[in-house]
Design a protein around this motif. Structure first.
Motif, PDB file in Angstrom:
ATOM      1  N   LYS A  22       0.831  -1.205   0.000  1.00 26.56           N
ATOM      2  CA  LYS A  22       0.000   0.000   0.000  1.00 26.56           C
ATOM      3  C   LYS A  22       0.869   1.260   0.000  1.00 26.56           C
ATOM      4  O   LYS A  22       0.590   2.218  -0.702  1.00 26.56           O
ATOM      5  N   GLU A  23       1.940   1.237   0.787  1.00 25.71           N
ATOM      6  CA  GLU A  23       2.777   2.425   0.943  1.00 25.71           C
ATOM      7  C   GLU A  23       3.737   2.645  -0.226  1.00 25.71           C
ATOM      8  O   GLU A  23       3.979   3.790  -0.621  1.00 25.71           O
ATOM      9  N   TYR A  24       4.275   1.559  -0.780  1.00 27.61           N
ATOM     10  CA  TYR A  24       5.377   1.713  -1.732  1.00 27.61           C
ATOM     11  C   TYR A  24       5.063   1.328  -3.173  1.00 27.61           C
ATOM     12  O   TYR A  24       5.942   1.383  -4.026  1.00 27.61           O
ATOM     13  N   THR A  25       3.838   0.890  -3.459  1.00 29.56           N
ATOM     14  CA  THR A  25       3.505   0.491  -4.825  1.00 29.56           C
ATOM     15  C   THR A  25       2.171   1.104  -5.237  1.00 29.56           C
ATOM     16  O   THR A  25       1.482   1.725  -4.439  1.00 29.56           O
ATOM     17  N   GLU A  26       1.835   0.872  -6.475  1.00 30.16           N
ATOM     18  CA  GLU A  26       0.550   1.318  -7.004  1.00 30.16           C
ATOM     19  C   GLU A  26      -0.482   0.188  -6.997  1.00 30.16           C
ATOM     20  O   GLU A  26      -1.590   0.360  -7.504  1.00 30.16           O
ATOM     21  N   TYR A  27      -0.125  -0.976  -6.461  1.00 32.69           N
ATOM     22  CA  TYR A  27      -1.056  -2.093  -6.414  1.00 32.69           C
ATOM     23  C   TYR A  27      -2.249  -1.763  -5.534  1.00 32.69           C
ATOM     24  O   TYR A  27      -2.117  -1.093  -4.510  1.00 32.69           O
ATOM     25  N   GLU A  28      -3.402  -2.271  -5.940  1.00 28.33           N
ATOM     26  CA  GLU A  28      -4.570  -2.260  -5.063  1.00 28.33           C
ATOM     27  C   GLU A  28      -4.443  -3.522  -4.215  1.00 28.33           C
ATOM     28  O   GLU A  28      -4.111  -4.585  -4.738  1.00 28.33           O
ATOM     29  N   VAL A  29      -4.710  -3.437  -2.930  1.00 31.52           N
ATOM     30  CA  VAL A  29      -4.532  -4.576  -2.029  1.00 31.52           C
ATOM     31  C   VAL A  29      -5.867  -4.943  -1.399  1.00 31.52           C
ATOM     32  O   VAL A  29      -6.594  -4.085  -0.905  1.00 31.52           O
ATOM     33  N   VAL A  30      -6.184  -6.236  -1.448  1.00 29.68           N
ATOM     34  CA  VAL A  30      -7.370  -6.779  -0.783  1.00 29.68           C
ATOM     35  C   VAL A  30      -6.914  -7.936   0.097  1.00 29.68           C
ATOM     36  O   VAL A  30      -5.811  -8.456  -0.075  1.00 29.68           O
ATOM     37  N   GLY A  31      -7.748  -8.349   1.035  1.00 35.02           N
ATOM     38  CA  GLY A  31      -7.307  -9.374   1.965  1.00 35.02           C
ATOM     39  C   GLY A  31      -8.382 -10.348   2.397  1.00 35.02           C
ATOM     40  O   GLY A  31      -9.574 -10.142   2.163  1.00 35.02           O
ATOM     41  N   TYR A  32      -7.908 -11.406   3.035  1.00 36.42           N
ATOM     42  CA  TYR A  32      -8.758 -12.433   3.628  1.00 36.42           C
ATOM     43  C   TYR A  32      -8.261 -12.679   5.047  1.00 36.42           C
ATOM     44  O   TYR A  32      -7.044 -12.748   5.305  1.00 36.42           O
ATOM     45  N   ALA A  33      -9.196 -12.806   5.961  1.00 36.67           N
ATOM     46  CA  ALA A  33      -8.905 -13.238   7.328  1.00 36.67           C
ATOM     47  C   ALA A  33     -10.102 -14.047   7.816  1.00 36.67           C
ATOM     48  O   ALA A  33     -11.228 -13.851   7.348  1.00 36.67           O
ATOM     49  N   ARG A  34      -9.865 -14.952   8.738  1.00 37.25           N
ATOM     50  CA  ARG A  34     -10.961 -15.770   9.261  1.00 37.25           C
ATOM     51  C   ARG A  34     -11.955 -14.956  10.067  1.00 37.25           C
ATOM     52  O   ARG A  34     -13.144 -15.234  10.072  1.00 37.25           O
ATOM     53  N   ARG A  35     -11.446 -13.947  10.760  1.00 31.35           N
ATOM     54  CA  ARG A  35     -12.305 -13.171  11.668  1.00 31.35           C
ATOM     55  C   ARG A  35     -12.680 -11.821  11.059  1.00 31.35           C
ATOM     56  O   ARG A  35     -11.815 -11.089  10.562  1.00 31.35           O
ATOM     57  N   GLN A  36     -13.948 -11.479  11.140  1.00 35.06           N
ATOM     58  CA  GLN A  36     -14.443 -10.221  10.574  1.00 35.06           C
ATOM     59  C   GLN A  36     -13.755  -9.010  11.189  1.00 35.06           C
ATOM     60  O   GLN A  36     -13.480  -8.029  10.503  1.00 35.06           O
ATOM     61  N   GLU A  37     -13.459  -9.070  12.481  1.00 34.44           N
ATOM     62  CA  GLU A  37     -12.829  -7.907  13.122  1.00 34.44           C
ATOM     63  C   GLU A  37     -11.442  -7.618  12.546  1.00 34.44           C
ATOM     64  O   GLU A  37     -11.015  -6.469  12.489  1.00 34.44           O
ATOM     65  N   VAL A  38     -10.738  -8.651  12.101  1.00 35.35           N
ATOM     66  CA  VAL A  38      -9.437  -8.445  11.450  1.00 35.35           C
ATOM     67  C   VAL A  38      -9.642  -7.763  10.099  1.00 35.35           C
ATOM     68  O   VAL A  38      -8.928  -6.822   9.752  1.00 35.35           O
ATOM     69  N   CYS A  39     -10.631  -8.223   9.349  1.00 37.85           N
ATOM     70  CA  CYS A  39     -10.964  -7.585   8.062  1.00 37.85           C
ATOM     71  C   CYS A  39     -11.335  -6.125   8.270  1.00 37.85           C
ATOM     72  O   CYS A  39     -10.832  -5.243   7.557  1.00 37.85           O
TER      73      CYS A  39
END
Length: 108
Positions: A22-39
């Motif tokens: 996020k800080e050093y590239t132009e990539y869009e970043v998405v994620g997965y986590a088991r717990r909603q609070e982490v997301c």
């Protein structure tokens, strides 16, 4: 057009990678986590644009996929989701021990 990197696992390794991308590239970043609070925390902190507690949306919305769960979990999850990957998607991992993950990839 920017590529989207999907990070499976937003713990120490995955979360750090998401922050750096996020800080050093132009990539869009998405994620997965088991717990909603982490997301929710990752979205609120601006580390990822979107995050899910299901892996399928991440795979469908990513050009590059990084598995960043424990090695055995990475291998199991790859085997379960291999049918979802599209030609041209880049799939990699940040596991410290790769034997089980590599075996799962070759067997799928």
């Amino acid at each position: 057009m920017s590529k989207t990197v999907g990070i499976i696992g937003l713990g120490l390794l995955g979360g750090s990678l998401a922050k750096a991308l996020k800080e050093y590239t132009e990539y869009e970043v998405v994620g997965y986590a088991r717990r909603q609070e982490v997301c929710d925390a990752a979205i609120q902190d601006g580390v990822v644009k979107a995050a899910w507690t299901e892996v399928e949306p991440l795979i469908k919305n990513s050009d590059i996929i990084v598995f960043s769960l424990p090695p055995d979990t990475n291998a199991r999850l790859f085997t379960e989701t291999a049918h979802l990957f599209r030609p041209g998607q880049v799939v990699t991992d940040v596991s410290s021990a790769k034997e089980n993950f590599v075996r799962a990839v070759y067997e799928s």
